[in-house]
Structure formats: structure tokens, C-alpha cells
Design an enzyme around this catalytic site. Sequence first.
Site, PDB file in Angstrom:
ATOM      1  N   SER A   1       0.901  -1.248  -0.002  1.00 23.79           N
ATOM      2  CA  SER A   1       0.059  -0.087  -0.066  1.00 23.79           C
ATOM      3  C   SER A   1       0.807   1.365   0.007  1.00 23.79           C
ATOM      4  CB  SER A   1      -0.764  -0.112   1.319  1.00 23.79           C
ATOM      5  OG  SER A   1      -1.920   0.998   1.264  1.00 23.79           O
TER       6      SER A   1
ATOM      7  N   CYS B   1      -7.355   1.395  12.873  1.00 23.69           N
ATOM      8  CA  CYS B   1      -8.611   0.700  12.499  1.00 23.69           C
ATOM      9  C   CYS B   1      -9.292   0.293  13.588  1.00 23.69           C
ATOM     10  CB  CYS B   1      -8.384  -0.074  11.395  1.00 23.69           C
ATOM     11  SG  CYS B   1      -7.133  -0.203  10.260  1.00 23.69           S
TER      12      CYS B   1
HETATM   13  N1  PLP Z   1      -2.257  -4.570   6.552  1.00 20.25           N
HETATM   14  C1  PLP Z   1      -1.418  -3.962   7.158  1.00 20.25           C
HETATM   15  C2  PLP Z   1      -0.680  -4.682   7.910  1.00 20.25           C
HETATM   16  C3  PLP Z   1      -1.881  -2.633   7.631  1.00 20.25           C
HETATM   17  O1  PLP Z   1      -1.186  -2.193   8.397  1.00 20.25           O
HETATM   18  C4  PLP Z   1      -2.870  -1.828   6.794  1.00 20.25           C
HETATM   19  C5  PLP Z   1      -3.088  -0.663   7.060  1.00 20.25           C
HETATM   20  O2  PLP Z   1      -3.166  -0.224   8.245  1.00 20.25           O
HETATM   21  C6  PLP Z   1      -3.278  -2.675   5.797  1.00 20.25           C
HETATM   22  C7  PLP Z   1      -3.337  -3.840   5.637  1.00 20.25           C
HETATM   23  C8  PLP Z   1      -4.509  -1.913   4.940  1.00 20.25           C
HETATM   24  O3  PLP Z   1      -4.105  -1.235   4.030  1.00 20.25           O
HETATM   25  P1  PLP Z   1      -5.006   0.058   3.366  1.00 20.25           P
HETATM   26  O4  PLP Z   1      -5.046   1.093   4.469  1.00 20.25           O
HETATM   27  O5  PLP Z   1      -4.118   0.344   2.172  1.00 20.25           O
HETATM   28  O6  PLP Z   1      -6.236  -0.748   2.901  1.00 20.25           O
END
Ligand code: PLP
Length: 405
Positions: free
Chosen positions: A207, A333
Site C-alpha cells: 500500500s 482501524c
Molecule cells: N495490512 C496491514 C498490515 C496494514 O497495516 C494495513 C493498514 O493499516 C492494511 C493491511 C490496509 O491497508 P490499506 O490502508 O491500504 O487498505
Amino acid sequence: MLTGEISIVRRVYLDNNATTPLAPEVFEAMKPYLLEDFGNASSIHWFGQRAKNAVEKARQQVARLLNARPSEVIFSSGGTESDNASIFGIVQAARVATPHIITSGIEHHAVLNTAQALEKRGVSVTYVGVGASGVVDPEDVKRAIRPETVLISIMYANNEIGTIQPLDEIGGIAREHDIYFHTDAVQSVGKIPVDVEKLGVDLLSLSAHKFNGPKGVGATYIRKGTILKPLLYGGHHERDRRPGTENVPGIVGLGMAAELALAHLEEAAQRVAGLRDRLERGILERVPQVSVNGDPARRLPTTSNLCFDYVEGEGFVIAMDLRGIACSTGAACSSGSVEPSHVLSAIGRTPEQARSSIRLSLGRYNTAEDIAATLETLPAVVERLRSLSPRWGQGFREQGIGNRE
Ligand code: PLP
């Protein structure tokens, strides 16, 4: 103290695992594609070809960062989509009546909730645990393999405590058993070396906004020959892997962020780890009853997760924010929820310890002055919050350390 009484001299951002500031070079690279080069990359005219060339250049930049072929890089809307597309995609293409997948209990919710959605559709899932260090034991993964196992999905580095998983060993096991291997490398790409060949992964999620690129854009590495069903149905974009008009400015930004990360990877990791260590040491020297969550050696250079006994995490984050310092209680989140972090619970922290834990995450733009300002502010915040906690005085008396009341 009231908000208005505190004058903030400078703001310090220590929440880089949540998101990072856009690099100025990335912004400059994106600008033309928001303005004059606005074409649709699928159009055959001049405008379209300008956009298409920019997308293909970005694909090469991302591929170089991962040691992949450009044709193995598929652009997405970010880590969440790449995780969903990888996991659903493999399971739905599997020619097994009741597929089984293996993941870990410390994954991001983008993986955990995908696995849970699959469970509701009859897929069986094994969640391997971790010890106090927060590291998956490859032998546990091996033991969980069944004849119907179609996918192993283990994150590269954890977003809350930063622990780095032994992917090369798990990749070897996956290969030996002819099972697809996916990794959520959202927190690792751009921060530590990520080589898809060395790690032995077939699918990888990344990302842009986690390494100074724009939000809402990411990529999935899909090893050549991997059979998976697309998550979305539409046009023939991205080699039929991901339909939808490409987010050209975002993809250009991701490409530039990848190029910058590759150019500065080692030097930035060393510098940031130095700052993180200075911060952590400084806190441990100045504040009693603090412990480090997870393996202190095997972790991202950016991350420190600390448990401050008798401090309520949300209160700490608010008090620090009022003094100009941004940090987090765990995964962004899950903030707002009162549930203790699943990652901290998985490493054996009690709900109370989990709620007393703070994540300080650094990035490329943090400075020695940021660390000094934090070390000046943090001990007083902890002391004040503890002085308000009736259990602090009681805890001190029980341990014979002294009376804090
Ligand atoms: N996976 C991990 C380990 C993350 O830290 C995050 C974001 O906090 C994500 C997935 C999700 O990514 P995105 O924000 O680009 O959807």
C-alpha cells in the site's frame, strides 16, 4: 489542564504505521497526471498513451523494489483490496471441495476478516498462534498443513508491534507442499528489503500510503502462473486481473514512492532505527514500570510498542495530542473500539496491559528534535495519568516500591 492552556510549539508525528506524509517528490510526480495528463490509460490517442506510459513506468518502479517482473505487479486500491483479492482469489479458483487455509492470529483485519468471511462460506481456516515474542513458528505452519490446504497467508511485519515473520522459512514449507503463499507486506514494503524470490511468496500486498505515497492506491504482486479468480468483474484492465480505469495519478505516486524507498532503503532504515532506539531507551530510563511488547530485535526499524503499567492508553493518546505529539494505542482501524488489541492478546498481554499499551511509529521525516521533544513531554504525561489512577498508588504499595499517593 484545559486545552487552551497548552501552547503547542511544534507538532511531532509518531503514527507512521497508520499513514505517512506524502513525499514532496511524489507530489511533484503526480501533479501533471491530475492536470494536463488526465487521459484514460486504455485510450489509444495521445492523451491515453501518455497515461499508459506513466502506468507502465510505475509498474517497473514497483517491480524493481520487490525484485519482481513488471508483468507480475497489478495495481489496486490499497492493502485491503490486495489482501482480499489474493485470499478470495486463490480460494475461489481452487479445485478442492472444502478448501483449507492457514493464517496467523496477529494478521491485520484485512486478512482476519477475509478469513472469517470465508469460514462462513464453508472454508476451514487454521489460525496459528505466536509466543510472547510475536513471531510465528514455521513448524506450527507445517503441522497445520492438510491435503486440502490451498493457501498460507502470513504477514511480513506486524502493524502494531512491528515483529518480522520468518517468511523465507514459511515460503520454503509452502513450496515443498505445493501450496500458494501470500503475505501482507503492507508495513514492510519501503521500510525493509522485500525480495519476492528470497521470501518465496506467490502473492504479496502493498500500500502506497505506508511509505510516503498517496492513499487509496496499492499493488498485488502475483507470481507468473498463479491461478486466481478476480475479485471484481469489469473490463480487461491489468491483464484481466483487476478491472476498472486505472488511478493514474495514484499509480504514478506509488511508482515514485517505490523508487525513493529503494534509493534510500538502507540508510533510512538505519537512521529511523537509531531514532526509535533513542526514544525507547530514553523512555525506559525516565519512566518506571514500562515494558516493550514483542521481540525487541526482530522488528521493523519504525516501531516501538510499549506497555505503561497503570496508564489508560486512550487517555495517554489524548493527553499527548494536546501537547502536540501524535501516537496511537494500536491499530488505527480498531481505535474507538474498547476491545483490547488482538495482537497484544495473542502475545499473552492481559486485557489491562493491552489497554495500557502505546504504539510509537516513526518514519523518514522524523528528526532528533522530535525525539527530544517527545522525551521531554512523555514522562510528565505518564506521571500525571498515573497520579489520577487509584490503582497506581495501590500497585506501588503492593510491590513495596513506595507510596505514590
Ligand atoms: N495490512 C496491514 C498490515 C496494514 O497495516 C494495513 C493498514 O493499516 C492494511 C493491511 C490496509 O491497508 P490499506 O490502508 O491500504 O487498505
